[in-house]
Write a protein that holds these residues in place. Structure first.
Motif, PDB file in Angstrom:
ATOM      1  N   ALA A  54       0.884  14.637  -1.193  1.00  0.00           N
ATOM      2  CA  ALA A  54      -0.194  13.478  -1.655  1.00  0.00           C
ATOM      3  C   ALA A  54       0.172  12.839  -2.830  1.00  0.00           C
ATOM      4  O   ALA A  54       1.078  13.098  -3.633  1.00  0.00           O
ATOM      5  N   VAL A  55      -0.065  11.632  -2.931  1.00  0.00           N
ATOM      6  CA  VAL A  55       0.566  10.658  -4.152  1.00  0.00           C
ATOM      7  C   VAL A  55      -0.860   9.974  -4.691  1.00  0.00           C
ATOM      8  O   VAL A  55      -1.859   9.742  -4.075  1.00  0.00           O
ATOM      9  N   SER A  56      -0.873   9.640  -5.791  1.00  0.00           N
ATOM     10  CA  SER A  56      -1.519   9.094  -6.438  1.00  0.00           C
ATOM     11  C   SER A  56      -1.449   8.115  -7.741  1.00  0.00           C
ATOM     12  O   SER A  56      -0.220   8.767  -8.440  1.00  0.00           O
ATOM     13  N   PRO A  57      -2.156   7.337  -8.090  1.00  0.00           N
ATOM     14  CA  PRO A  57      -3.070   6.510  -7.535  1.00  0.00           C
ATOM     15  C   PRO A  57      -2.914   5.664  -6.641  1.00  0.00           C
ATOM     16  O   PRO A  57      -1.729   5.083  -6.700  1.00  0.00           O
ATOM     17  N   PRO A  58      -3.600   4.969  -5.820  1.00  0.00           N
ATOM     18  CA  PRO A  58      -4.909   5.808  -5.369  1.00  0.00           C
ATOM     19  C   PRO A  58      -4.330   6.956  -4.573  1.00  0.00           C
ATOM     20  O   PRO A  58      -3.204   6.957  -4.048  1.00  0.00           O
ATOM     21  N   PRO A  59      -5.646   7.845  -4.285  1.00  0.00           N
ATOM     22  CA  PRO A  59      -4.983   9.159  -3.690  1.00  0.00           C
ATOM     23  C   PRO A  59      -4.713   8.729  -1.829  1.00  0.00           C
ATOM     24  O   PRO A  59      -5.665   8.076  -1.429  1.00  0.00           O
ATOM     25  N   VAL A  60      -3.700   9.310  -1.587  1.00  0.00           N
ATOM     26  CA  VAL A  60      -3.016   9.108  -0.223  1.00  0.00           C
ATOM     27  C   VAL A  60      -2.331  10.405  -0.010  1.00  0.00           C
ATOM     28  O   VAL A  60      -1.569  10.646  -0.614  1.00  0.00           O
TER      29      VAL A  60
ATOM     30  N   ALA B 221       0.750  -1.027   0.067  1.00  0.00           N
ATOM     31  CA  ALA B 221      -0.054   0.049  -0.087  1.00  0.00           C
ATOM     32  C   ALA B 221       0.760   1.247   0.010  1.00  0.00           C
ATOM     33  O   ALA B 221       1.913   1.370   0.695  1.00  0.00           O
ATOM     34  N   GLN B 222       0.307   2.310  -0.532  1.00  0.00           N
ATOM     35  CA  GLN B 222       1.198   3.497  -0.843  1.00  0.00           C
ATOM     36  C   GLN B 222       1.166   4.118   0.717  1.00  0.00           C
ATOM     37  O   GLN B 222       0.078   4.088   1.343  1.00  0.00           O
ATOM     38  N   SER B 223       2.227   4.969   0.981  1.00  0.00           N
ATOM     39  CA  SER B 223       1.995   5.647   2.008  1.00  0.00           C
ATOM     40  C   SER B 223       2.652   7.079   1.833  1.00  0.00           C
ATOM     41  O   SER B 223       3.639   7.278   0.880  1.00  0.00           O
ATOM     42  N   VAL B 224       2.471   8.116   2.556  1.00  0.00           N
ATOM     43  CA  VAL B 224       3.242   9.339   2.732  1.00  0.00           C
ATOM     44  C   VAL B 224       3.455   9.871   4.102  1.00  0.00           C
ATOM     45  O   VAL B 224       2.737   9.999   4.668  1.00  0.00           O
ATOM     46  N   THR B 225       5.070  10.267   4.232  1.00  0.00           N
ATOM     47  CA  THR B 225       5.116  10.966   5.360  1.00  0.00           C
ATOM     48  C   THR B 225       5.759  12.114   5.017  1.00  0.00           C
ATOM     49  O   THR B 225       6.351  12.541   3.993  1.00  0.00           O
ATOM     50  N   GLN B 226       5.474  12.967   6.342  1.00  0.00           N
ATOM     51  CA  GLN B 226       6.062  14.509   6.017  1.00  0.00           C
ATOM     52  C   GLN B 226       6.543  14.699   7.493  1.00  0.00           C
ATOM     53  O   GLN B 226       5.994  14.442   8.357  1.00  0.00           O
ATOM     54  N   LEU B 227       7.921  14.962   7.329  1.00  0.00           N
ATOM     55  CA  LEU B 227       8.755  15.046   8.562  1.00  0.00           C
ATOM     56  C   LEU B 227       8.538  16.379   9.013  1.00  0.00           C
ATOM     57  O   LEU B 227       8.737  17.493   8.441  1.00  0.00           O
ATOM     58  N   GLY B 228       8.044  16.467  10.398  1.00  0.00           N
ATOM     59  CA  GLY B 228       7.736  17.861  11.099  1.00  0.00           C
ATOM     60  C   GLY B 228       6.314  18.357  10.754  1.00  0.00           C
ATOM     61  O   GLY B 228       5.968  18.647   9.784  1.00  0.00           O
ATOM     62  N   SER B 229       5.565  17.962  12.068  1.00  0.00           N
ATOM     63  CA  SER B 229       4.164  18.415  11.812  1.00  0.00           C
ATOM     64  C   SER B 229       4.027  19.904  11.820  1.00  0.00           C
ATOM     65  O   SER B 229       3.161  20.548  11.472  1.00  0.00           O
TER      66      SER B 229
ATOM     67  N   CYS C   6       8.877  15.852   2.259  1.00  0.00           N
ATOM     68  CA  CYS C   6       7.989  14.362   1.911  1.00  0.00           C
ATOM     69  C   CYS C   6       8.444  13.463   1.355  1.00  0.00           C
ATOM     70  O   CYS C   6       9.333  13.585   0.464  1.00  0.00           O
ATOM     71  N   ASN C   7       8.027  12.153   1.899  1.00  0.00           N
ATOM     72  CA  ASN C   7       8.647  10.974   1.386  1.00  0.00           C
ATOM     73  C   ASN C   7       7.405  10.233   1.229  1.00  0.00           C
ATOM     74  O   ASN C   7       6.591  10.054   1.959  1.00  0.00           O
ATOM     75  N   TYR C   8       7.651   9.313  -0.005  1.00  0.00           N
ATOM     76  CA  TYR C   8       6.588   8.517  -0.400  1.00  0.00           C
ATOM     77  C   TYR C   8       6.868   7.015  -0.522  1.00  0.00           C
ATOM     78  O   TYR C   8       8.226   6.718  -0.704  1.00  0.00           O
ATOM     79  N   SER C   9       5.985   6.102  -0.428  1.00  0.00           N
ATOM     80  CA  SER C   9       6.374   4.628  -0.571  1.00  0.00           C
ATOM     81  C   SER C   9       5.437   4.266  -1.777  1.00  0.00           C
ATOM     82  O   SER C   9       4.105   4.620  -1.653  1.00  0.00           O
ATOM     83  N   SER C  10       5.834   3.952  -2.863  1.00  0.00           N
ATOM     84  CA  SER C  10       5.038   3.558  -3.958  1.00  0.00           C
ATOM     85  C   SER C  10       5.576   2.443  -4.731  1.00  0.00           C
ATOM     86  O   SER C  10       6.739   2.530  -5.248  1.00  0.00           O
ATOM     87  N   SER C  11       4.953   1.394  -5.374  1.00  0.00           N
ATOM     88  CA  SER C  11       5.707   0.267  -5.950  1.00  0.00           C
ATOM     89  C   SER C  11       5.615   0.840  -7.561  1.00  0.00           C
ATOM     90  O   SER C  11       6.378   0.130  -8.045  1.00  0.00           O
ATOM     91  N   VAL C  12       4.869   1.770  -7.916  1.00  0.00           N
ATOM     92  CA  VAL C  12       5.134   2.130  -9.263  1.00  0.00           C
ATOM     93  C   VAL C  12       5.296   3.634  -9.279  1.00  0.00           C
ATOM     94  O   VAL C  12       4.831   4.146  -8.180  1.00  0.00           O
ATOM     95  N   PRO C  13       5.786   4.264 -10.416  1.00  0.00           N
ATOM     96  CA  PRO C  13       5.891   5.736 -10.367  1.00  0.00           C
ATOM     97  C   PRO C  13       4.688   6.320 -10.104  1.00  0.00           C
ATOM     98  O   PRO C  13       3.763   6.240 -10.730  1.00  0.00           O
TER      99      PRO C  13
END
Lengths: 109, 115
Positions: free
Chosen positions: A92-98, A1-9, A23-30
């Motif tokens: 945010a990353v897409s698809p799907p929107p996270v 599953a995709q995820s998005v992390t943002q360092l520092g709230s 912003c860092n993301y994890s995604s299996s596809v571009p």
């Protein structure tokens, strides 16, 4: 599953200083990558988007972001902060929107 | 282009009541999304439509939640037997799917308070 992390709230900068929101993301596809801004009591507004064209993306209000595949990052920058930049910023990353959890930017006079 | 509109902007209800929200997307957009946003968090995806077809639903969307887009234009989100945990901002977004991008345009949201 995709995820998005943002360092520092919460990030605080002085007016005129460099803004850097991470912003860092994890995604299996571009993915497609986005930055949105949300001002108090307003809806989300698109700042910029990456869609596999140029890795350096310029957006509105002087913001830009660089896509770095090797680092799975899409950090948002602005050379000189203005008081009006104070808001919540979402990556945010897409698809799907996270969406990431957001970073609240404060600009100090 | 009048943007995405949502009604009502605020809704206060008592626990156990049903509520319905409406979203009117940008007219030429064929995709419509619903999100939930709680204080201090990013939007959480709930569901989306392409035209009138509901293509994906998050596991966050319990059986008490139902969304429709009967004519491929406006959409409604209904919450039955509301609970205090349903209190949140409900956001709607629309997009026009192209080959290379899926930029979503957001409405102002409906703030739900369940007492």
């Amino acid at each position: 599953a995709q995820s998005v992390t943002q360092l520092g709230s919460h990030v605080s900068v002085s007016e005129g200083a460099l803004v850097l929101l991470r912003c860092n993301y994890s995604s299996s596809v571009p993915p497609y990558l986005f930055w949105y801004v949300q001002y108090p009591n307003q809806g989300l507004q698109l700042l910029l988007k990456y869609t596999s064209a140029a890795t350096l993306v310029k957006g509105i209000n002087g913001f830009e972001a660089e896509f770095k595949k090797s680092e799975t990052s899409f950090h948002l920058t602005k050379p000189s902060a203005h008081m009006s930049d104070a808001a919540e910023y979402f990556c945010a990353v897409s698809p799907p929107p996270v969406f990431g959890p957001g970073t609240r930017l404060s600009v100090l006079p | 282009d009048t943007g995405v509109s949502q009604n009502p902007r605020h809704k206060i209800t008592k626990r156990g009541q049903n509520v319905t929200f409406r979203c009117d997307p940008i007219s030429e957009h064929n995709r419509l999304y619903w999100y939930r946003q709680t204080l201090g968090q990013g939007p959480e995806f709930l569901t989306y439509f392409q035209n009138e077809a509901q293509l994906e639903k998050s596991r966050l969307l319990s059986d008490r939640f139902s969304a429709e887009r009967p004519k491929g234009s406006f959409s409604t989100l209904e919450i039955q037997r509301t609970e205090q945990g349903d209190s949140a901002m409900y956001l709607c977004a629309s997009s026009s799917r192209t080959v290379s991008t899926d930029t979503q345009y957001f409405g102002p949201g409906t703030r739900l308070t369940v007492l």
